[in-house]
Design a protein around this motif. Structure first.
Motif, short mmCIF file in Angstrom:
data_model
loop_
_atom_site.label_atom_id
_atom_site.label_comp_id
_atom_site.label_asym_id
_atom_site.label_seq_id
_atom_site.Cartn_x
_atom_site.Cartn_y
_atom_site.Cartn_z
N ASP A 1 -12.18 14.66 1.95
CA ASP A 1 -11.22 13.61 2.68
C ASP A 1 -10.01 14.21 3.05
N TYR A 2 -9.26 15.22 2.06
CA TYR A 2 -8.22 15.76 2.47
C TYR A 2 -6.96 14.93 2.51
N GLU A 3 -7.00 13.78 1.96
CA GLU A 3 -5.97 12.98 1.84
C GLU A 3 -5.07 13.51 0.43
N LEU A 4 -4.07 12.83 -0.05
CA LEU A 4 -3.29 12.96 -0.98
C LEU A 4 -3.45 11.92 -2.07
N ALA A 5 -3.67 12.21 -3.49
CA ALA A 5 -3.62 11.19 -4.43
C ALA A 5 -2.27 11.76 -5.15
N PHE A 6 -1.57 10.77 -5.39
CA PHE A 6 -0.22 10.96 -6.25
C PHE A 6 0.29 9.83 -7.02
N THR A 7 1.28 10.25 -7.96
CA THR A 7 1.68 9.14 -8.75
C THR A 7 3.36 8.94 -8.52
N ALA A 8 3.91 7.90 -8.96
CA ALA A 8 5.30 7.68 -8.90
C ALA A 8 5.64 6.53 -9.64
N PRO A 9 7.06 6.77 -10.21
CA PRO A 9 7.64 5.45 -11.41
C PRO A 9 7.39 4.23 -10.44
N VAL A 10 7.24 3.22 -11.08
CA VAL A 10 7.38 1.90 -10.67
C VAL A 10 8.73 1.64 -9.77
N SER A 11 9.74 2.29 -10.28
CA SER A 11 11.16 2.28 -9.70
C SER A 11 11.11 2.83 -8.12
N ALA A 12 10.12 3.67 -8.06
CA ALA A 12 10.28 4.46 -6.78
C ALA A 12 9.37 3.82 -5.68
N ARG A 13 8.95 2.31 -5.90
CA ARG A 13 8.07 1.91 -4.80
C ARG A 13 8.51 1.84 -3.56
N THR A 14 9.81 1.49 -3.44
CA THR A 14 10.41 1.36 -2.21
C THR A 14 10.58 2.75 -1.50
N ALA A 15 10.95 3.71 -2.25
CA ALA A 15 11.10 5.20 -1.85
C ALA A 15 9.69 5.65 -1.35
N VAL A 16 8.66 5.41 -2.33
CA VAL A 16 7.36 5.81 -1.64
C VAL A 16 7.11 5.29 -0.30
N GLN A 17 7.52 3.88 -0.13
CA GLN A 17 7.16 3.26 1.13
C GLN A 17 7.94 3.97 2.17
N ALA A 18 8.98 3.92 2.06
CA ALA A 18 9.89 5.05 2.95
C ALA A 18 9.43 6.21 3.22
N ALA A 19 8.98 7.13 2.35
CA ALA A 19 8.17 8.29 2.67
C ALA A 19 7.05 8.19 3.51
N ALA A 20 6.34 7.27 3.19
CA ALA A 20 5.19 7.09 4.03
C ALA A 20 5.47 6.67 5.53
N LEU A 21 6.27 5.98 5.76
CA LEU A 21 6.91 5.61 6.96
C LEU A 21 7.59 6.97 7.80
N GLU A 22 8.08 7.46 6.95
CA GLU A 22 8.92 8.74 7.58
C GLU A 22 7.88 9.73 7.95
N ALA A 23 6.75 9.97 7.11
CA ALA A 23 5.78 10.78 7.30
C ALA A 23 4.71 10.20 8.34
N ARG A 24 4.79 8.93 8.79
CA ARG A 24 3.66 8.23 9.69
C ARG A 24 2.34 8.40 9.12
N THR A 25 2.26 8.00 7.60
CA THR A 25 1.00 8.25 6.95
C THR A 25 1.01 6.87 6.04
N PRO A 26 0.23 6.20 6.00
CA PRO A 26 -0.05 4.93 5.24
C PRO A 26 -0.38 5.46 3.81
N VAL A 27 0.13 4.76 3.06
CA VAL A 27 -0.35 5.05 1.29
C VAL A 27 -0.46 3.67 0.76
N THR A 28 -1.67 3.76 0.07
CA THR A 28 -2.04 2.51 -0.86
C THR A 28 -1.88 2.52 -2.22
N ARG A 29 -1.33 1.59 -2.98
CA ARG A 29 -1.41 1.64 -4.60
C ARG A 29 -2.53 1.34 -5.05
N ILE A 30 -3.36 1.79 -5.93
CA ILE A 30 -4.52 1.66 -6.44
C ILE A 30 -4.64 1.34 -7.80
#
Ligand code: ADP
Ligand code: MG
Length: 328
Positions: free
Chosen positions: A269-298
């Motif tokens: 697949d060559y996707e990334l699996a990663f973790t981040a604190p709950v407090s960083a949810r907004t920052a994660v979505q901003a990073a995804a937007l900046e990188a034009r790469t959707p991310v899904t919390r699973i």
């Protein structure tokens, strides 16, 4: 030495270009890379072997792309900026049409990432491609497998499972609608390394890994390195098998188990699996937007070791997805 064309002509014709960022490229005993003050080099190698990692008749330009892509994916997982790479190549013969297409695919992706070929080795033998890639990042900022803690969210980038579907179709075990097959085959043969996302996640993600052998297996490595476990909601994960616009139309094609198997244990697949604190949810979505790469919390990280798969109601999901075979 390769028949018909000398090894050195071959290197000069197909694998030598003027250096951009390196201090010295192809032609001497070593290449020389500049390293800036306060930066670290990130280094990784991946080998592709005919019959094991690709079919003998694969489009050589796609193979050139993939050979570099799987290496850039490792830099992405560390949050490193690509710099340069070396290419060790065993070739059965000097086939110029093959070499021209292979190097075209290779350099097209290299240019997208400003990553230059600075050296390598060329020999005659069964087709085998080994690339070593060099990236850089500020000291201490690498995303590692070992940094996650209980309570962190678990995310996956992009989509999962299409490469495996294409592989099963190429093996003749399933038939996909033409549009979906073309898209799935691109995922298998020309994967997109998530370099921009890795860079954007520096300072946000607590741990990361790239998914080459399937989500469950690779996430398992991250959990082991961090000495934690995880709970994954399969009702969220199953939507990661996005495929193509044909998907809805063809939905009846796969059993639920097979779909889930592709997502959880597909591979390539060559996707990334990663973790981040709950407090960083907004920052994660901003990073995804900046990188034009959707991310899904699973799911999320738990202190008890092991991977627990649950459904939307939180009930355990059974299945041997790590070694699934549900295409029959
Ligand atoms: P050496 O004998 O010192 O290992 P070689 O004769 O194998 O050097 O290679 C000559 C030069 O060509 C070296 O700079 C090497 O890095 C480069 N080179 C060899 N094969 C490749 C390749 N496939 N791609 C890029 N550079 C290569
Ligand atoms: Mg050599």
């Amino acid at each position: 030495m390769l028949a018909s064309m000398s090894e050195f002509d071959l290197i000069a014709r197909y694998f030598t270009r003027p250096v951009m960022r390196a201090a010295l490229g192809v032609g001497d005993d070593c290449a020389l890379l500049r390293t800036a003050e306060g930066m670290q080099l990130a280094v990784s190698s991946d080998m592709l072997v005919e019959g094991r990692h690709f079919f003998a008749d694969v489009d050589p330009s796609r193979l050139g792309h993939k050979a570099l892509a799987v290496n850039l994916s490792d830099l992405a997982a560390c949050g490193a900026q690509p710099l340069a790479f070396t290419l060790a190549l065993a070739l059965p013969r000097a086939d110029e049409a093959w070499l021209a297409a292979f190097s075209r695919g290779l350099f097209a992706l290299a240019d997208v990432h400003g990553c230059e070929l600075v050296g390598g080795d060329t020999t005659q033998g069964p087709l085998n491609i080994c690339i070593t890639v060099f990236g850089e990042l500020p000291k201490g900022q690498a995303l590692l497998r070992s940094g996650t803690r209980a309570g962190d969210d678990v995310y996956v980038s992009g989509t999962l499972g299409d490469a495996r579907l294409a592989l099963e179709a190429l093996r003749g075990r399933i038939t996909l609608p033409a549009g979906w097959m073309a898209a799935a085959r691109l995922r298998l043969e020309q994967p997109t390394p998530r370099v921009a996302l890795g860079l954007a996640l520096r300072g946000i993600a607590t741990a990361a890994i790239d998914i080459s052998d399937g989500l469950l297996g690779d996430l398992g490595h991250l959990l082991q390195a961090s000495a934690v476990g995880a709970r994954i909601d399969t009702s969220l994960a199953i939507d990661l098998l996005a495929g193509s616009p044909d998907f809805e139309r063809a939905e009846g094609l796969l059993h639920h188990e097979a779909r889930l198997g592709c997502v959880l244990a597909g591979g390539d697949d060559y996707e990334l699996a990663f973790t981040a604190p709950v407090s960083a949810r907004t920052a994660v979505q901003a990073a995804a937007l900046e990188a034009r790469t959707p991310v899904t919390r699973i799911g999320h990280i738990e202190s008890a070791p092991g991977l627990r798969l649950v459904d939307a109601a939180g009930q355990p999901v059974s299945g041997q997805f790590a070694s699934f075979d549900h295409f029959a």
